[in-house]
Design an enzyme around this catalytic site. Structure first.
Site, PDB file in Angstrom:
ATOM      1  N   SER A 139       0.795  -1.236   0.000  1.00 40.72           N
ATOM      2  CA  SER A 139       0.000   0.000   0.000  1.00 40.72           C
ATOM      3  C   SER A 139       0.827   1.285   0.000  1.00 40.72           C
ATOM      4  CB  SER A 139      -0.937   0.024   1.205  1.00 40.72           C
ATOM      5  OG  SER A 139      -2.027  -0.842   0.977  1.00 40.72           O
ATOM      6  N   LYS A 199      -0.092   3.756  -2.636  1.00 39.33           N
ATOM      7  CA  LYS A 199      -1.118   4.792  -2.521  1.00 39.33           C
ATOM      8  C   LYS A 199      -0.538   6.201  -2.417  1.00 39.33           C
ATOM      9  CE  LYS A 199      -4.659   1.751  -0.553  1.00 39.33           C
ATOM     10  NZ  LYS A 199      -4.186   0.508   0.043  1.00 39.33           N
ATOM     11  N   SER A 226      -5.955   3.386   4.484  1.00 35.86           N
ATOM     12  CA  SER A 226      -5.474   2.515   3.406  1.00 35.86           C
ATOM     13  C   SER A 226      -6.612   1.774   2.716  1.00 35.86           C
ATOM     14  CB  SER A 226      -4.447   1.508   3.954  1.00 35.86           C
ATOM     15  OG  SER A 226      -3.613   1.032   2.919  1.00 35.86           O
TER      16      SER A 226
END
Length: 395
Positions: free
Chosen positions: A61, A64, A116
């Site tokens: 993640s 992101k 997230s």
């Protein structure tokens, strides 16, 4: 008997010698268990420490970070995003958005970075580019523009996919760029918020999952990550005494130990950076560096000043290796204009070039020779003629 004891002793010594880890072996180096890691100073981009920093890896993640900055640059915060079925079906971790639900882009960015949320990432990607695939192509292109040449995005949320990869170095570059955006910094440093902040859409309470913000002095980012392929990852940021550091750890481990190790690795990197490095001005703007002769002018010389500052981050050992090299002509001919570049100065640490700045003239200097003087006389005569003011002319 003596030979057996000696042989046993040598075996023990050799065992422990080869068991010493490469990273952290020196007393002043951080012991980092992540498979790949890096620490940079944000203003200059200088690498302070690295380990397998250019080795492509899954990055979970931390993906992101690019999703967020690209959305901030490509969309309007007040845009209304309609959640698709594909976005709603995204796996955990998720906000549990429903197909057809509407949310503001800004609010989804808070969910993306604070919690997230994988469904928010898909909704954002589809809103910006029409499809996840098109958005990922745009992410990869942006990475190339920033110099992140070993990064390929296949998902906007960081879920494992064939070919979805980055490096510790590339993620540091991307994060360095993202943190120049005030809204990005505001989002990642928000501890808690309820969205939507305005409008009549479905409400969600968000609390930031980034422990680093509460556990490290000066922490101001950035993003956690975990998948089965990537292991535990974290991109961290902290600022102390005017120095902004960015760290990346990839694959700090798996399971409960890996989950904790990413924080340990990050803090060790930050402690190392703040303890051993200081931000230093190596060259001040407007500093007199050289004076050179001027030809064809009444004035005999011109002073050359540095055109701008050069800052970098140094440890104690590097301070003695700073070198300043001036490249300027032996002399120059007039005319000269104030601020005109007349040379360069390079600042290096050993063989590492830190920066090059222009050497500029401190003032205007007119040319003074027979052709120039004659030209001035003729110009003045023409001006007098134009206005009918000629010596000896009577009304």
């Amino acid at each position: 008997m003596y030979k057996k004891i000696l042989s046993f002793t040598l075996s023990i010594i050799l065992f422990f010698s080869f068991s010493i880890p490469v990273y952290g072996a020196k007393s002043n180096e951080p012991k980092v268990e992540a498979q790949a890691a890096i620490l940079i100073e944000a203003d200059t981009g200088r690498i302070l420490w690295e380990k397998n920093a250019h080795e492509p890896k899954a990055m979970a993640s931390t993906t992101k970070i690019m999703t967020c900055i690209l959305a901030l640059e490509s969309g309007m915060l007040d845009d209304v995003v309609t959640v698709s079925k594909r976005a709603a079906r995204a796996p955990e971790v998720k906000l549990r958005l429903k197909a057809g639900e509407k949310q503001r882009l800004e609010d989804l960015l808070y969910a993306l970075m604070m919690k997230s949320s994988n469904d928010a990432a898909v909704a954002i990607a589809e809103h910006i580019s029409g499809s996840v695939e098109a958005f990922c192509e745009k992410m990869t292109q942006k990475a190339r523009e920033l110099g992140a040449k070993n990064t390929v995005f296949k998902t906007p949320n960081g879920l494992d996919a064939n070919g979805h990869q980055s490096t510790a170095y590339d993620l540091a570059l991307i994060t360095r760029y993202a943190m120049k955006n005030p809204k990005f910094v505001e989002i990642i440093n928000t501890k808690q918020i309820t969205i939507p902040q305005e409008g009549n859409y479905r409400s969600y309470y968000l609390s930031n999952t980034n422990r680093f913000l509460n556990e490290y002095p000066g922490a101001n980012g950035v993003k956690t990550g975990y998948t089965g392929k990537a292991g535990y990852c974290f991109v961290g940021a902290a600022k102390q005494n005017g120095m902004q550091l960015i760290s990346v750890v990839l694959a700090s481990g798996w399971g409960a130990r890996g989950k904790e190790q990413k924080w340990v690795d990050t803090k060790r990197l930050m402690n190392y950076g703040f303890k051993y490095y200081k931000k230093v001005c190596l060259l001040e703007k407007n500093k007199l560096l050289k004076t050179i002769p001027v030809e064809r002018a009444k004035e005999t010389s011109v002073s050359l000043y540095s055109g701008k500052d050069i800052f970098t981050t140094l440890n104690e050992e590097e301070r003695s290796k700073v070198q300043i090299k001036i490249d300027a002509p032996q002399s120059v001919e007039a005319p000269i204009t104030k601020g005109q570049k007349l040379g360069t100065v390079q600042v290096s640490i050993g063989n590492e070039l830190i920066g090059t700045v222009p050497l500029v003239a401190d003032r205007n200097i007119e040319r003074h020779d027979f052709p120039t003087s004659l030209k001035k006389v003729l110009n003045n005569w023409l001006k007098l003629t134009k206005y009918g003011i000629i010596i000896g002319e009577k009304e």
